[in-house]
Design a protein around this motif. Structure first.
Motif, mmCIF file in Angstrom:
data_model
loop_
_atom_site.group_PDB
_atom_site.id
_atom_site.type_symbol
_atom_site.label_atom_id
_atom_site.label_comp_id
_atom_site.label_asym_id
_atom_site.label_seq_id
_atom_site.Cartn_x
_atom_site.Cartn_y
_atom_site.Cartn_z
ATOM 1 N N MET A 225 -25.032 -14.492 6.678
ATOM 2 C CA MET A 225 -24.469 -14.462 6.145
ATOM 3 C C MET A 225 -23.541 -15.562 6.217
ATOM 4 S SD MET A 225 -25.699 -12.719 2.721
ATOM 5 C CE MET A 225 -24.683 -12.749 2.047
ATOM 6 N N HIS A 226 -23.257 -16.529 4.742
ATOM 7 C CA HIS A 226 -22.364 -17.195 4.725
ATOM 8 C C HIS A 226 -20.795 -16.770 4.529
ATOM 9 C CE1 HIS A 226 -19.912 -20.527 3.408
ATOM 10 N NE2 HIS A 226 -21.072 -22.117 4.726
ATOM 11 N N ALA A 227 -20.041 -17.192 5.817
ATOM 12 C CA ALA A 227 -19.046 -16.219 5.081
ATOM 13 C C ALA A 227 -17.991 -16.500 3.698
ATOM 14 C CB ALA A 227 -17.769 -16.827 5.918
ATOM 15 N N GLU A 228 -17.528 -15.769 2.818
ATOM 16 C CA GLU A 228 -17.261 -15.709 1.267
ATOM 17 C C GLU A 228 -15.736 -15.145 2.061
ATOM 18 O OE1 GLU A 228 -21.038 -15.106 -1.411
ATOM 19 O OE2 GLU A 228 -20.123 -13.502 -0.098
ATOM 20 N N TYR A 229 -14.407 -16.260 0.813
ATOM 21 C CA TYR A 229 -12.662 -15.548 1.768
ATOM 22 C C TYR A 229 -12.546 -14.303 0.317
ATOM 23 C CZ TYR A 229 -8.069 -14.859 0.982
ATOM 24 O OH TYR A 229 -6.573 -15.055 1.100
ATOM 25 N N TYR A 230 -12.320 -12.797 1.082
ATOM 26 C CA TYR A 230 -11.824 -12.142 0.456
ATOM 27 C C TYR A 230 -9.878 -11.914 0.007
ATOM 28 C CZ TYR A 230 -11.435 -9.486 4.358
ATOM 29 O OH TYR A 230 -10.717 -9.285 5.548
ATOM 30 N N GLU A 231 -9.513 -11.307 -0.318
ATOM 31 C CA GLU A 231 -8.182 -10.398 -0.396
ATOM 32 C C GLU A 231 -7.499 -9.239 -1.366
ATOM 33 O OE1 GLU A 231 -5.575 -12.944 -2.401
ATOM 34 O OE2 GLU A 231 -5.757 -14.736 -1.009
ATOM 35 N N VAL A 232 -7.783 -8.621 -0.336
ATOM 36 C CA VAL A 232 -7.176 -6.995 -1.237
ATOM 37 C C VAL A 232 -5.628 -6.488 -1.079
ATOM 38 C CG1 VAL A 232 -7.985 -4.512 -0.336
ATOM 39 C CG2 VAL A 232 -10.002 -5.885 -0.067
ATOM 40 N N THR A 233 -4.606 -6.270 -1.554
ATOM 41 C CA THR A 233 -3.207 -6.265 -2.051
ATOM 42 C C THR A 233 -3.226 -5.058 -1.509
ATOM 43 O OG1 THR A 233 -3.364 -5.255 -4.267
ATOM 44 C CG2 THR A 233 -3.355 -8.380 -3.888
ATOM 45 N N PRO A 234 -1.983 -4.328 -1.052
ATOM 46 C CA PRO A 234 -1.393 -3.212 -0.261
ATOM 47 C C PRO A 234 -1.857 -2.391 -1.903
ATOM 48 C CG PRO A 234 -0.150 -5.128 0.555
ATOM 49 C CD PRO A 234 -1.633 -5.932 -0.320
ATOM 50 N N GLU A 235 -1.193 -3.214 -3.171
ATOM 51 C CA GLU A 235 -1.237 -1.611 -4.092
ATOM 52 C C GLU A 235 -2.488 -1.491 -4.187
ATOM 53 O OE1 GLU A 235 2.593 -4.913 -3.941
ATOM 54 O OE2 GLU A 235 0.204 -5.228 -3.937
ATOM 55 N N ALA A 236 -3.855 -2.783 -4.565
ATOM 56 C CA ALA A 236 -5.210 -2.353 -4.627
ATOM 57 C C ALA A 236 -5.739 -1.109 -3.496
ATOM 58 C CB ALA A 236 -5.977 -3.506 -4.500
ATOM 59 N N ALA A 237 -5.079 -1.324 -2.295
ATOM 60 C CA ALA A 237 -5.746 0.070 -1.660
ATOM 61 C C ALA A 237 -5.160 0.996 -1.474
ATOM 62 C CB ALA A 237 -5.318 -1.136 0.476
ATOM 63 N N ALA A 238 -4.005 0.936 -2.267
ATOM 64 C CA ALA A 238 -3.526 2.666 -1.898
ATOM 65 C C ALA A 238 -3.725 3.292 -3.213
ATOM 66 C CB ALA A 238 -1.732 1.742 -2.581
ATOM 67 N N ALA A 239 -3.682 1.682 -4.338
ATOM 68 C CA ALA A 239 -4.943 3.226 -5.465
ATOM 69 C C ALA A 239 -6.067 3.714 -5.083
ATOM 70 C CB ALA A 239 -4.911 1.781 -7.063
ATOM 71 N N ILE A 240 -6.665 3.227 -3.954
ATOM 72 C CA ILE A 240 -8.002 3.431 -4.208
ATOM 73 C C ILE A 240 -7.668 4.715 -3.076
ATOM 74 C CG2 ILE A 240 -10.526 2.705 -3.195
ATOM 75 C CD1 ILE A 240 -9.766 -0.159 -4.128
ATOM 76 N N ASN A 241 -7.363 4.797 -2.783
ATOM 77 C CA ASN A 241 -7.074 5.293 -0.908
ATOM 78 C C ASN A 241 -6.131 6.981 -2.068
ATOM 79 O OD1 ASN A 241 -8.616 3.312 1.209
ATOM 80 N ND2 ASN A 241 -6.461 2.918 1.209
ATOM 81 N N ALA A 242 -5.480 6.681 -2.669
ATOM 82 C CA ALA A 242 -5.146 7.421 -3.234
ATOM 83 C C ALA A 242 -6.216 8.421 -4.749
ATOM 84 C CB ALA A 242 -3.602 7.553 -3.785
ATOM 85 N N ALA A 243 -6.718 7.383 -5.220
ATOM 86 C CA ALA A 243 -7.833 8.702 -5.998
ATOM 87 C C ALA A 243 -8.757 8.752 -5.435
ATOM 88 C CB ALA A 243 -8.711 6.811 -6.428
ATOM 89 N N ARG A 244 -9.399 8.215 -3.829
ATOM 90 C CA ARG A 244 -10.239 9.120 -2.813
ATOM 91 C C ARG A 244 -9.768 10.412 -2.355
ATOM 92 N NH1 ARG A 244 -14.672 6.378 -0.067
ATOM 93 N NH2 ARG A 244 -15.311 6.394 -2.159
ATOM 94 N N ALA A 245 -8.359 10.191 -2.352
ATOM 95 C CA ALA A 245 -7.952 11.239 -1.990
ATOM 96 C C ALA A 245 -7.387 12.819 -3.143
ATOM 97 C CB ALA A 245 -6.390 11.622 -1.910
ATOM 98 N N ARG A 246 -7.723 12.727 -3.939
ATOM 99 C CA ARG A 246 -7.926 12.768 -5.153
ATOM 100 C C ARG A 246 -9.206 13.634 -5.938
ATOM 101 N NH1 ARG A 246 -3.873 9.493 -7.110
ATOM 102 N NH2 ARG A 246 -5.722 8.849 -8.810
ATOM 103 N N GLY A 247 -10.174 13.271 -5.155
ATOM 104 C CA GLY A 247 -11.357 13.394 -5.482
ATOM 105 C C GLY A 247 -11.906 12.386 -6.122
#
Length: 342
Positions: A225-247
């Motif tokens: 694959m050709h590399a593509e640029y990404y960004e994941v903010t701390p706020e986005a990561a925290a929201a996803i992780n919190a949701a997963r922790a809640r089920g």
């Protein structure tokens, strides 16, 4: 695995040439992995399948008017340029056609000469590195005036509204193609989902050559694959992780979101914030760490995208669903209908 294992028959008339109106009136094929059955719905029915506590993850990249038509200095030969990846302010990796007319050192002239580019190098996949020059900027203003939306080659006519090849939440310019699974959303539908307790989170992946470069090797494991640029903010990561922790479930909108989340996830499924370049290639046998459900369009035969959805739902289930979609007259590819994989 062999490339031919991801082929299917598609009548040309099912390749969507124009988007439906309104956006969420497109059809939605719902694939239930547990129980192995399909439902035929519309995209505006999506709230029936998402629950309070789920997180809907969207890619907020915006498509650049990245296709430029120029002429070779000295000969006037017509040159097509598709900007792919920005290296610095005025340097881009690009596809050029025909490539034989653009060896290193070639100058390309755009418009009346207010924008020029010189090929300074070739990159790994045969693309060119172009150094742009201009008297008056910014570069983005020239691109808006001289460039055009880089629609896929299977779409034969330009849409009357170029904005239909942007998601309604597109914000950060940088993509050479749209994250098309998101084209079905309307502001009203997003508000409806928020109102029922679905959290909406944004990340960024600029779609480049990695997403649509054809697979040319028979053994797909040899494809790079050709590399593509990404960004994941701390706020986005925290929201996803919190949701997963809640089920709650993590619902990825499009393969670009899947690739980004799977790039930044730990083996335990924890999303780590950060930015960088990903060349992750997902095909059957891959173990998903971060994604529970997927919203996606119907993809080209033998593409890396159909390989990704086959990894997520199973190759035989995906190909069977595609056969059903063909039989039911679903619309395929960028302006086509959608699939929800639960």
């Amino acid at each position: 695995m062999r490339l031919e294992e991801f082929d299917y028959d598609l009548p040309p008339e099912l390749i969507a040439q124009t988007p439906v109106e309104p956006r969420d009136a497109s059809r939605l094929l719902v694939l239930h992995r547990e129980g192995d059955y399909l439902e035929h719905r519309h995209f505006y029915d999506l709230p029936d399948y998402l629950h309070e506590g789920d997180v809907l993850v969207l890619n907020e990249t915006r498509v650049l008017p990245a296709r430029l038509w120029g002429r070779r200095a000295g000969t006037g030969a017509r040159i097509e340029v598709l900007l792919l990846t920005r290296r610095d302010r005025d340097t881009w990796e690009a596809l050029v056609r025909p490539g034989r007319r653009v060896p290193v050192g070639t100058e390309i002239i755009f418009g009346q000469g207010e924008l020029k580019a010189r090929a300074t190098a070739t990159s790994g996949g045969g693309e060119r590195v172009l150094q742009f020059s201009y008297q008056e900027g910014p570069f983005e203003a020239l691109l808006d005036r001289l460039g055009e939306m880089p629609l896929p080659p299977y779409i034969k006519a330009k849409p009357q509204d170029p904005g239909r090849y942007q998601t309604v939440y597109a914000r950060v310019e940088g993509s050479a193609a749209a994250p098309t699974a998101g084209l079905h959303f309307t502001p009203r539908l997003l508000e409806q989902l928020r109102g029922q307790g679905v959290q909406i989170v944004y990340l960024l992946l600029h779609v480049g050559l990695g997403t649509f470069r054809p697979v040319k090797v028979e053994n797909i494991e040899e494809h790079h694959m050709h590399a593509e640029y990404y960004e994941v903010t701390p706020e986005a990561a925290a929201a996803i992780n919190a949701a997963r922790a809640r089920g709650g479930r993590i619902v990825a909108v499009g393969t670009t979101v899947v690739r980004t989340l799977e790039t930044v996830a730990t083996e335990g499924g924890l999303i780590q914030p950060g930015s960088g370049w990903t060349d992750i290639f997902i095909y059957p046998g891959y173990r998903f760490k971060a994604v529970d459900c997927l919203i996606t369009n119907f993809h080209l035969p033998k593409s890396t995208l159909i390989m990704l959805v086959s990894a997520f739902a199973g190759r035989e289930k995906i190909l069977a669903a595609y056969r059903t979609a063909v039989a039911e007259g679903y619309r395929f590819f960028s302006f086509g209908d959608a699939m929800l994989i639960l």
